[in-house]
Scaffold this motif. Sequence first.
Motif, short mmCIF file in Angstrom:
data_model
loop_
_atom_site.label_atom_id
_atom_site.label_comp_id
_atom_site.label_asym_id
_atom_site.label_seq_id
_atom_site.Cartn_x
_atom_site.Cartn_y
_atom_site.Cartn_z
N GLY A 52 41.09 28.89 40.08
CA GLY A 52 40.58 30.09 39.44
C GLY A 52 39.54 30.88 40.20
N ASP A 53 39.41 30.63 41.49
CA ASP A 53 38.49 31.46 42.29
C ASP A 53 39.06 32.86 42.49
OD1 ASP A 53 36.27 29.70 42.90
OD2 ASP A 53 37.69 28.52 44.06
N ILE A 54 40.39 32.97 42.50
CA ILE A 54 41.04 34.28 42.59
C ILE A 54 42.20 34.30 41.59
CG2 ILE A 54 40.45 34.71 45.00
CD1 ILE A 54 43.25 33.81 45.79
N GLY A 55 42.64 35.51 41.26
CA GLY A 55 43.76 35.66 40.34
C GLY A 55 45.06 35.86 41.07
N PRO A 56 46.16 36.00 40.33
CA PRO A 56 47.48 36.20 40.94
C PRO A 56 47.70 37.64 41.35
CG PRO A 56 47.68 36.11 38.56
CD PRO A 56 46.24 35.86 38.86
N ASP A 57 46.90 38.09 42.30
CA ASP A 57 46.92 39.49 42.73
C ASP A 57 46.87 39.55 44.25
OD1 ASP A 57 46.30 42.52 42.01
OD2 ASP A 57 44.86 41.92 43.57
N ALA A 58 47.75 40.33 44.86
CA ALA A 58 47.84 40.37 46.32
C ALA A 58 46.57 40.91 46.96
CB ALA A 58 49.05 41.19 46.74
N ASP A 59 46.06 42.02 46.46
CA ASP A 59 44.87 42.60 47.07
C ASP A 59 43.68 41.65 47.00
OD1 ASP A 59 46.22 44.94 47.70
OD2 ASP A 59 45.59 46.00 45.90
N GLU A 60 43.53 41.00 45.86
CA GLU A 60 42.43 40.04 45.70
C GLU A 60 42.62 38.85 46.64
OE1 GLU A 60 40.12 37.51 42.17
OE2 GLU A 60 41.98 38.60 41.72
N ALA A 61 43.86 38.39 46.76
CA ALA A 61 44.14 37.25 47.65
C ALA A 61 43.85 37.60 49.10
CB ALA A 61 45.59 36.81 47.48
N PHE A 62 44.36 38.73 49.56
CA PHE A 62 44.15 39.11 50.95
C PHE A 62 42.66 39.33 51.25
CE2 PHE A 62 48.64 41.09 50.83
CZ PHE A 62 49.21 39.87 51.19
N ALA A 63 41.95 39.95 50.33
CA ALA A 63 40.52 40.19 50.55
C ALA A 63 39.76 38.88 50.66
CB ALA A 63 39.95 41.05 49.42
N HIS A 64 40.09 37.93 49.78
CA HIS A 64 39.40 36.64 49.79
C HIS A 64 39.73 35.86 51.06
CE1 HIS A 64 37.14 33.70 47.33
NE2 HIS A 64 37.83 32.78 48.00
N ILE A 65 40.98 35.89 51.46
CA ILE A 65 41.38 35.20 52.69
C ILE A 65 40.68 35.80 53.90
CG2 ILE A 65 43.33 34.83 54.27
CD1 ILE A 65 45.07 34.55 51.71
#
Length: 392
Positions: free
Chosen positions: A334-347
Amino acid sequence: MTAPLMSLTWTDHLTGRQGFLVVDRLVRGVSSGGLRMREGCTLEEVTGLARGMTMKEALHYNPEGRYVPLGGAKGGIDCDPQDPGAYPLLVRYLRAMKPYVEHMWTTGEDLGLTQDLVDRAAAEAGLVSSVQAVYPLLDDETTARRRLADAFGVEVDGIGLDELVGGCGVAESVLTALDRAGVPHTGTRVAVQGLGTMGGATARFLTRAGLIVVAVADIKGTIANPAGLDVEALLAARDAYGTVDRAALRPGDRELPGDAWLSADAEVLVPAAVSYAIDTANQGRVTARWVVEAANMPVLPAAEQLLAARGVTVLPDVVVNSGTNAWWWWTLFGDIGPDADEAFAHIRRSMRTLVEQMLARAEADGTTPRAAAHAIVADRLPVIAERFGWYR
Protein backbone atom coordinates in the motif's frame (compact mmCIF):
# COMPACT_ATOMS: atom_id res chain seq x y z
CA MET A 1 27.40 -13.03 4.86
CA THR A 2 26.96 -16.70 5.72
CA ALA A 3 25.80 -19.63 3.59
CA PRO A 4 22.15 -19.79 2.45
CA LEU A 5 19.55 -20.92 4.93
CA MET A 6 18.33 -23.67 2.62
CA SER A 7 19.26 -25.21 -0.74
CA LEU A 8 17.10 -27.80 -2.49
CA THR A 9 17.66 -29.82 -5.65
CA TRP A 10 14.57 -31.50 -7.10
CA THR A 11 14.63 -34.19 -9.80
CA ASP A 12 11.53 -34.61 -11.93
CA HIS A 13 10.42 -38.26 -11.82
CA LEU A 14 9.20 -38.20 -15.45
CA THR A 15 12.01 -36.45 -17.31
CA GLY A 16 14.98 -36.53 -14.96
CA ARG A 17 15.30 -32.73 -15.30
CA GLN A 18 16.30 -30.82 -12.21
CA GLY A 19 14.88 -27.80 -10.44
CA PHE A 20 16.32 -25.79 -7.58
CA LEU A 21 15.20 -23.62 -4.68
CA VAL A 22 17.59 -21.56 -2.59
CA VAL A 23 16.35 -19.54 0.38
CA ASP A 24 19.16 -17.19 1.30
CA ARG A 25 17.46 -15.48 4.25
CA LEU A 26 14.06 -15.18 5.88
CA VAL A 27 12.84 -11.88 7.29
CA ARG A 28 9.68 -12.20 9.39
CA GLY A 29 9.64 -15.80 8.19
CA VAL A 30 9.29 -14.96 4.48
CA SER A 31 11.59 -14.65 1.45
CA SER A 32 11.16 -13.18 -2.03
CA GLY A 33 12.62 -14.14 -5.41
CA GLY A 34 11.49 -15.11 -8.89
CA LEU A 35 11.46 -18.44 -10.66
CA ARG A 36 13.47 -18.83 -13.86
CA MET A 37 13.49 -21.55 -16.49
CA ARG A 38 16.39 -22.01 -18.87
CA GLU A 39 18.41 -24.84 -20.34
CA GLY A 40 21.54 -25.26 -18.25
CA CYS A 41 20.26 -23.60 -15.08
CA THR A 42 22.37 -24.70 -12.09
CA LEU A 43 22.21 -24.68 -8.31
CA GLU A 44 25.23 -22.37 -8.24
CA GLU A 45 23.42 -19.88 -10.45
CA VAL A 46 20.28 -19.96 -8.31
CA THR A 47 22.36 -19.55 -5.15
CA GLY A 48 23.95 -16.38 -6.49
CA LEU A 49 20.57 -15.02 -7.54
CA ALA A 50 19.10 -15.73 -4.10
CA ARG A 51 21.90 -13.78 -2.44
CA GLY A 52 21.23 -10.96 -4.88
CA MET A 53 17.58 -10.92 -3.82
CA THR A 54 18.58 -10.50 -0.18
CA MET A 55 20.56 -7.45 -1.27
CA LYS A 56 17.74 -6.03 -3.39
CA GLU A 57 15.30 -6.31 -0.52
CA ALA A 58 17.70 -4.61 1.90
CA LEU A 59 18.56 -1.83 -0.54
CA HIS A 60 14.92 -0.75 -0.75
CA TYR A 61 14.37 -0.69 2.99
CA ASN A 62 12.58 2.50 4.00
CA PRO A 63 11.79 2.79 7.73
CA GLU A 64 8.89 5.12 6.91
CA GLY A 65 7.32 2.84 4.28
CA ARG A 66 4.65 0.19 4.72
CA TYR A 67 6.67 -2.29 2.69
CA VAL A 68 9.09 -4.10 4.93
CA PRO A 69 11.90 -6.02 3.18
CA LEU A 70 11.68 -9.79 3.01
CA GLY A 71 14.53 -12.26 2.83
CA GLY A 72 16.06 -13.32 -0.48
CA ALA A 73 15.34 -16.52 -2.40
CA LYS A 74 15.31 -17.86 -5.96
CA GLY A 75 13.99 -20.80 -7.92
CA GLY A 76 15.28 -22.31 -11.13
CA ILE A 77 14.39 -25.11 -13.55
CA ASP A 78 16.87 -26.64 -15.99
CA CYS A 79 14.75 -26.68 -19.15
CA ASP A 80 14.28 -24.69 -22.33
CA PRO A 81 11.03 -22.74 -21.77
CA GLN A 82 10.07 -23.43 -25.40
CA ASP A 83 10.34 -27.20 -24.90
CA PRO A 84 6.92 -28.86 -25.42
CA GLY A 85 7.20 -30.41 -21.95
CA ALA A 86 8.17 -27.16 -20.19
CA TYR A 87 4.74 -26.24 -18.83
CA PRO A 88 3.90 -29.65 -17.32
CA LEU A 89 7.40 -29.63 -15.80
CA LEU A 90 6.70 -26.21 -14.28
CA VAL A 91 3.47 -27.50 -12.73
CA ARG A 92 5.23 -30.53 -11.25
CA TYR A 93 8.01 -28.34 -9.86
CA LEU A 94 5.52 -25.99 -8.17
CA ARG A 95 3.57 -28.95 -6.81
CA ALA A 96 6.79 -30.27 -5.25
CA MET A 97 7.62 -26.81 -3.86
CA LYS A 98 4.08 -26.16 -2.62
CA PRO A 99 4.91 -26.23 1.13
CA TYR A 100 7.62 -23.62 0.63
CA VAL A 101 5.47 -21.36 -1.56
CA GLU A 102 2.66 -21.60 0.98
CA HIS A 103 4.78 -20.65 3.97
CA MET A 104 8.13 -19.02 3.19
CA TRP A 105 8.85 -18.32 -0.51
CA THR A 106 7.05 -15.66 -2.55
CA THR A 107 7.87 -15.97 -6.24
CA GLY A 108 6.96 -14.73 -9.70
CA GLU A 109 8.21 -14.40 -13.25
CA ASP A 110 11.86 -14.40 -14.15
CA LEU A 111 13.96 -15.38 -17.16
CA GLY A 112 12.00 -17.72 -19.44
CA LEU A 113 8.68 -17.40 -17.61
CA THR A 114 5.89 -14.82 -17.65
CA GLN A 115 3.75 -13.98 -14.65
CA ASP A 116 0.65 -15.27 -16.45
CA LEU A 117 2.33 -18.63 -16.91
CA VAL A 118 3.51 -18.79 -13.30
CA ASP A 119 0.02 -17.89 -12.06
CA ARG A 120 -1.64 -20.54 -14.25
CA ALA A 121 0.83 -23.23 -13.20
CA ALA A 122 0.54 -22.25 -9.53
CA ALA A 123 -3.24 -22.64 -9.67
CA GLU A 124 -2.88 -26.02 -11.35
CA ALA A 125 -0.42 -27.07 -8.64
CA GLY A 126 -3.03 -26.27 -5.98
CA LEU A 127 -1.62 -22.95 -4.78
CA VAL A 128 -3.70 -19.91 -3.86
CA SER A 129 -1.07 -17.57 -5.26
CA SER A 130 2.65 -17.50 -6.00
CA VAL A 131 3.02 -14.84 -3.26
CA GLN A 132 0.65 -16.30 -0.67
CA ALA A 133 3.40 -16.69 1.94
CA VAL A 134 3.37 -12.93 2.45
CA TYR A 135 -0.38 -12.66 3.05
CA PRO A 136 -0.14 -13.11 6.85
CA LEU A 137 2.07 -9.99 6.98
CA LEU A 138 -0.57 -7.76 5.37
CA ASP A 139 -2.83 -5.48 7.38
CA ASP A 140 -5.80 -6.09 5.09
CA GLU A 141 -5.25 -9.08 2.82
CA THR A 142 -8.41 -8.64 0.75
CA THR A 143 -7.72 -4.99 -0.04
CA ALA A 144 -4.04 -5.63 -0.72
CA ARG A 145 -4.71 -8.50 -3.12
CA ARG A 146 -7.32 -6.47 -4.98
CA ARG A 147 -4.88 -3.55 -5.26
CA LEU A 148 -2.17 -5.76 -6.76
CA ALA A 149 -4.63 -7.43 -9.13
CA ASP A 150 -5.83 -4.00 -10.26
CA ALA A 151 -2.22 -2.93 -10.84
CA PHE A 152 -1.61 -5.98 -13.03
CA GLY A 153 -4.66 -4.97 -15.04
CA VAL A 154 -3.28 -1.51 -15.87
CA GLU A 155 -1.98 -1.01 -19.41
CA VAL A 156 0.14 1.80 -20.81
CA ASP A 157 0.14 2.12 -24.60
CA GLY A 158 -1.08 -1.45 -24.86
CA ILE A 159 1.60 -2.92 -22.56
CA GLY A 160 0.92 -4.12 -19.03
CA LEU A 161 2.24 -1.96 -16.20
CA ASP A 162 3.95 -5.03 -14.70
CA GLU A 163 6.00 -5.37 -17.90
CA LEU A 164 7.15 -1.75 -17.77
CA VAL A 165 8.13 -1.06 -14.17
CA GLY A 166 11.45 -2.92 -14.32
CA GLY A 167 12.56 -1.11 -17.47
CA CYS A 168 11.56 2.20 -15.91
CA GLY A 169 13.97 1.46 -13.05
CA VAL A 170 16.79 0.43 -15.41
CA ALA A 171 16.30 3.56 -17.51
CA GLU A 172 16.34 5.78 -14.43
CA SER A 173 19.62 4.15 -13.36
CA VAL A 174 21.12 5.04 -16.75
CA LEU A 175 19.83 8.62 -16.59
CA THR A 176 21.17 9.08 -13.06
CA ALA A 177 24.64 7.93 -14.12
CA LEU A 178 24.57 10.29 -17.12
CA ASP A 179 23.46 13.21 -14.95
CA ARG A 180 26.25 12.62 -12.42
CA ALA A 181 28.78 12.56 -15.27
CA GLY A 182 27.32 15.68 -16.91
CA VAL A 183 26.44 13.77 -20.10
CA PRO A 184 23.30 15.02 -21.89
CA HIS A 185 20.51 12.53 -22.49
CA THR A 186 19.81 13.63 -26.03
CA GLY A 187 21.94 11.78 -28.54
CA THR A 188 23.57 9.39 -26.08
CA ARG A 189 23.77 5.99 -27.78
CA VAL A 190 22.62 2.71 -26.26
CA ALA A 191 22.91 -0.98 -27.21
CA VAL A 192 20.53 -3.47 -25.60
CA GLN A 193 20.93 -7.23 -25.41
CA GLY A 194 17.48 -8.76 -25.16
CA LEU A 195 14.19 -7.19 -26.20
CA GLY A 196 11.95 -9.09 -23.80
CA THR A 197 10.08 -7.56 -20.89
CA MET A 198 13.05 -5.84 -19.24
CA GLY A 199 15.08 -4.95 -22.32
CA GLY A 200 12.09 -3.78 -24.31
CA ALA A 201 10.77 -1.50 -21.58
CA THR A 202 14.27 -0.11 -20.95
CA ALA A 203 14.69 0.72 -24.64
CA ARG A 204 11.30 2.43 -24.70
CA PHE A 205 11.96 4.62 -21.64
CA LEU A 206 15.45 5.57 -22.80
CA THR A 207 14.33 6.60 -26.28
CA ARG A 208 11.56 8.68 -24.76
CA ALA A 209 14.22 10.40 -22.64
CA GLY A 210 16.12 11.37 -25.80
CA LEU A 211 18.71 8.61 -26.02
CA ILE A 212 19.29 6.72 -29.27
CA VAL A 213 19.13 2.94 -29.35
CA VAL A 214 21.63 1.93 -32.03
CA ALA A 215 21.62 -1.85 -31.53
CA VAL A 216 19.39 -4.54 -30.05
CA ALA A 217 20.06 -8.27 -29.88
CA ASP A 218 17.66 -11.19 -29.73
CA ILE A 219 18.03 -14.92 -30.27
CA LYS A 220 18.32 -14.42 -34.07
CA GLY A 221 21.16 -11.89 -33.92
CA THR A 222 21.82 -8.18 -33.58
CA ILE A 223 19.84 -5.45 -35.34
CA ALA A 224 21.83 -2.23 -35.69
CA ASN A 225 21.47 1.24 -37.12
CA PRO A 226 24.00 3.96 -36.22
CA ALA A 227 21.34 6.60 -36.87
CA GLY A 228 19.01 4.94 -34.39
CA LEU A 229 16.46 2.13 -34.49
CA ASP A 230 12.70 2.58 -34.49
CA VAL A 231 12.21 1.06 -31.05
CA GLU A 232 8.43 1.24 -31.08
CA ALA A 233 8.27 -0.63 -34.40
CA LEU A 234 10.62 -3.33 -33.09
CA LEU A 235 8.60 -3.72 -29.90
CA ALA A 236 5.42 -4.12 -31.91
CA ALA A 237 7.10 -6.82 -34.02
CA ARG A 238 8.21 -9.00 -31.08
CA ASP A 239 6.86 -12.45 -30.34
CA ALA A 240 6.19 -13.74 -26.83
CA TYR A 241 9.90 -14.54 -26.38
CA GLY A 242 11.19 -11.10 -27.42
CA THR A 243 12.25 -12.18 -30.92
CA VAL A 244 11.76 -9.47 -33.56
CA ASP A 245 10.13 -10.23 -36.90
CA ARG A 246 12.79 -9.10 -39.40
CA ALA A 247 10.06 -8.02 -41.81
CA ALA A 248 9.67 -4.94 -39.59
CA LEU A 249 13.23 -3.70 -40.28
CA ARG A 250 13.75 -0.46 -42.19
CA PRO A 251 16.16 -0.03 -45.14
CA GLY A 252 18.89 1.42 -42.90
CA ASP A 253 18.71 -1.36 -40.33
CA ARG A 254 21.45 -4.00 -40.53
CA GLU A 255 21.42 -7.61 -39.38
CA LEU A 256 24.64 -8.56 -37.59
CA PRO A 257 25.87 -11.58 -35.60
CA GLY A 258 24.33 -12.20 -32.20
CA ASP A 259 27.26 -10.85 -30.19
CA ALA A 260 27.74 -7.68 -32.26
CA TRP A 261 25.89 -5.64 -29.62
CA LEU A 262 28.97 -5.97 -27.38
CA SER A 263 31.12 -3.82 -29.65
CA ALA A 264 28.42 -1.39 -30.72
CA ASP A 265 29.53 2.22 -30.99
CA ALA A 266 27.55 3.33 -27.95
CA GLU A 267 28.10 5.01 -24.61
CA VAL A 268 25.81 2.60 -22.74
CA LEU A 269 25.44 -1.18 -22.96
CA VAL A 270 22.39 -2.79 -21.35
CA PRO A 271 22.65 -6.60 -21.07
CA ALA A 272 19.01 -7.50 -20.43
CA ALA A 273 18.85 -11.17 -21.41
CA VAL A 274 20.96 -13.97 -19.94
CA SER A 275 23.42 -14.39 -17.10
CA TYR A 276 27.17 -14.55 -17.83
CA ALA A 277 26.88 -12.62 -21.12
CA ILE A 278 30.14 -10.70 -20.61
CA ASP A 279 33.18 -12.75 -19.66
CA THR A 280 36.94 -12.36 -19.68
CA ALA A 281 37.14 -13.48 -23.30
CA ASN A 282 34.74 -10.92 -24.77
CA GLN A 283 34.95 -7.98 -22.37
CA GLY A 284 37.75 -6.47 -24.46
CA ARG A 285 35.25 -5.78 -27.22
CA VAL A 286 33.28 -3.41 -25.00
CA THR A 287 33.95 0.24 -25.85
CA ALA A 288 31.01 1.74 -23.94
CA ARG A 289 31.53 3.92 -20.89
CA TRP A 290 28.79 2.21 -18.86
CA VAL A 291 27.50 -1.36 -18.67
CA VAL A 292 24.10 -1.35 -16.96
CA GLU A 293 23.02 -4.78 -15.71
CA ALA A 294 19.32 -5.16 -16.48
CA ALA A 295 19.69 -8.96 -16.44
CA ASN A 296 20.77 -10.92 -13.38
CA MET A 297 24.51 -11.58 -13.20
CA PRO A 298 25.30 -10.76 -16.86
CA VAL A 299 28.91 -9.72 -16.16
CA LEU A 300 31.26 -12.25 -14.62
CA PRO A 301 33.27 -10.89 -11.64
CA ALA A 302 36.65 -11.34 -13.35
CA ALA A 303 35.34 -9.54 -16.44
CA GLU A 304 34.05 -6.70 -14.29
CA GLN A 305 37.52 -6.24 -12.82
CA LEU A 306 39.02 -5.99 -16.30
CA LEU A 307 36.32 -3.53 -17.40
CA ALA A 308 36.95 -1.37 -14.33
CA ALA A 309 40.66 -1.31 -15.08
CA ARG A 310 39.80 0.09 -18.53
CA GLY A 311 37.54 2.78 -17.06
CA VAL A 312 34.24 1.06 -17.85
CA THR A 313 31.70 1.45 -15.06
CA VAL A 314 29.37 -1.48 -14.35
CA LEU A 315 26.12 -0.56 -12.63
CA PRO A 316 25.19 -3.77 -10.76
CA ASP A 317 22.04 -5.81 -11.18
CA VAL A 318 21.20 -5.81 -7.48
CA VAL A 319 20.43 -2.10 -7.82
CA VAL A 320 19.59 -1.60 -11.49
CA ASN A 321 16.91 -4.26 -11.96
CA SER A 322 15.43 -4.13 -8.46
CA GLY A 323 12.48 -1.96 -9.48
CA THR A 324 10.20 -4.84 -10.48
CA ASN A 325 10.50 -6.63 -7.15
CA ALA A 326 10.08 -3.41 -5.20
CA TRP A 327 7.01 -2.39 -7.24
CA TRP A 328 5.25 -5.65 -6.33
CA TRP A 329 5.69 -4.98 -2.64
CA TRP A 330 5.10 -1.21 -2.73
CA THR A 331 1.77 -2.00 -4.37
CA LEU A 332 0.77 -4.98 -2.23
CA PHE A 333 1.65 -3.26 1.05
CA GLY A 334 0.00 0.00 0.00
CA ASP A 335 2.85 2.46 -0.46
CA ILE A 336 1.47 3.14 -3.95
CA GLY A 337 -1.84 2.49 -5.68
CA PRO A 338 -2.65 0.66 -8.93
CA ASP A 339 -1.82 3.67 -11.06
CA ALA A 340 0.86 3.93 -13.76
CA ASP A 341 1.84 7.55 -13.14
CA GLU A 342 2.15 6.96 -9.41
CA ALA A 343 4.16 3.78 -9.98
CA PHE A 344 6.59 5.37 -12.42
CA ALA A 345 7.09 8.43 -10.21
CA HIS A 346 7.79 6.27 -7.16
CA ILE A 347 10.19 4.03 -9.07
CA ARG A 348 12.07 6.97 -10.58
CA ARG A 349 12.40 8.71 -7.24
CA SER A 350 13.49 5.58 -5.39
CA MET A 351 15.92 4.38 -8.06
CA ARG A 352 17.51 7.79 -8.49
CA THR A 353 18.06 8.08 -4.75
CA LEU A 354 19.55 4.59 -4.58
CA VAL A 355 21.83 4.97 -7.60
CA GLU A 356 23.00 8.39 -6.42
CA GLN A 357 23.83 6.92 -3.03
CA MET A 358 25.68 3.99 -4.60
CA LEU A 359 27.75 6.13 -6.98
CA ALA A 360 28.57 8.65 -4.25
CA ARG A 361 29.69 5.82 -1.95
CA ALA A 362 31.82 4.32 -4.72
CA GLU A 363 33.48 7.67 -5.35
CA ALA A 364 34.10 8.32 -1.65
CA ASP A 365 35.48 4.81 -1.03
CA GLY A 366 37.46 4.67 -4.28
CA THR A 367 35.76 1.43 -5.27
CA THR A 368 33.27 0.02 -7.79
CA PRO A 369 29.51 0.62 -7.70
CA ARG A 370 29.00 -3.07 -6.89
CA ALA A 371 31.31 -2.87 -3.89
CA ALA A 372 29.50 0.28 -2.82
CA ALA A 373 26.13 -1.50 -3.09
CA HIS A 374 27.48 -4.32 -0.93
CA ALA A 375 28.65 -1.77 1.63
CA ILE A 376 25.22 -0.16 1.75
CA VAL A 377 23.62 -3.57 2.26
CA ALA A 378 26.11 -4.37 5.03
CA ASP A 379 25.01 -1.18 6.79
CA ARG A 380 21.30 -1.96 6.47
CA LEU A 381 21.11 -5.68 7.21
CA PRO A 382 21.86 -5.34 10.95
CA VAL A 383 19.16 -2.66 11.23
CA ILE A 384 16.62 -4.91 9.50
CA ALA A 385 17.66 -7.92 11.59
CA GLU A 386 17.41 -5.97 14.84
CA ARG A 387 13.99 -4.53 14.01
CA PHE A 388 12.32 -7.53 12.38
CA GLY A 389 14.51 -10.57 13.02
CA TRP A 390 15.66 -13.08 10.42
CA TYR A 391 16.79 -16.63 10.10
CA ARG A 392 20.23 -17.20 8.68
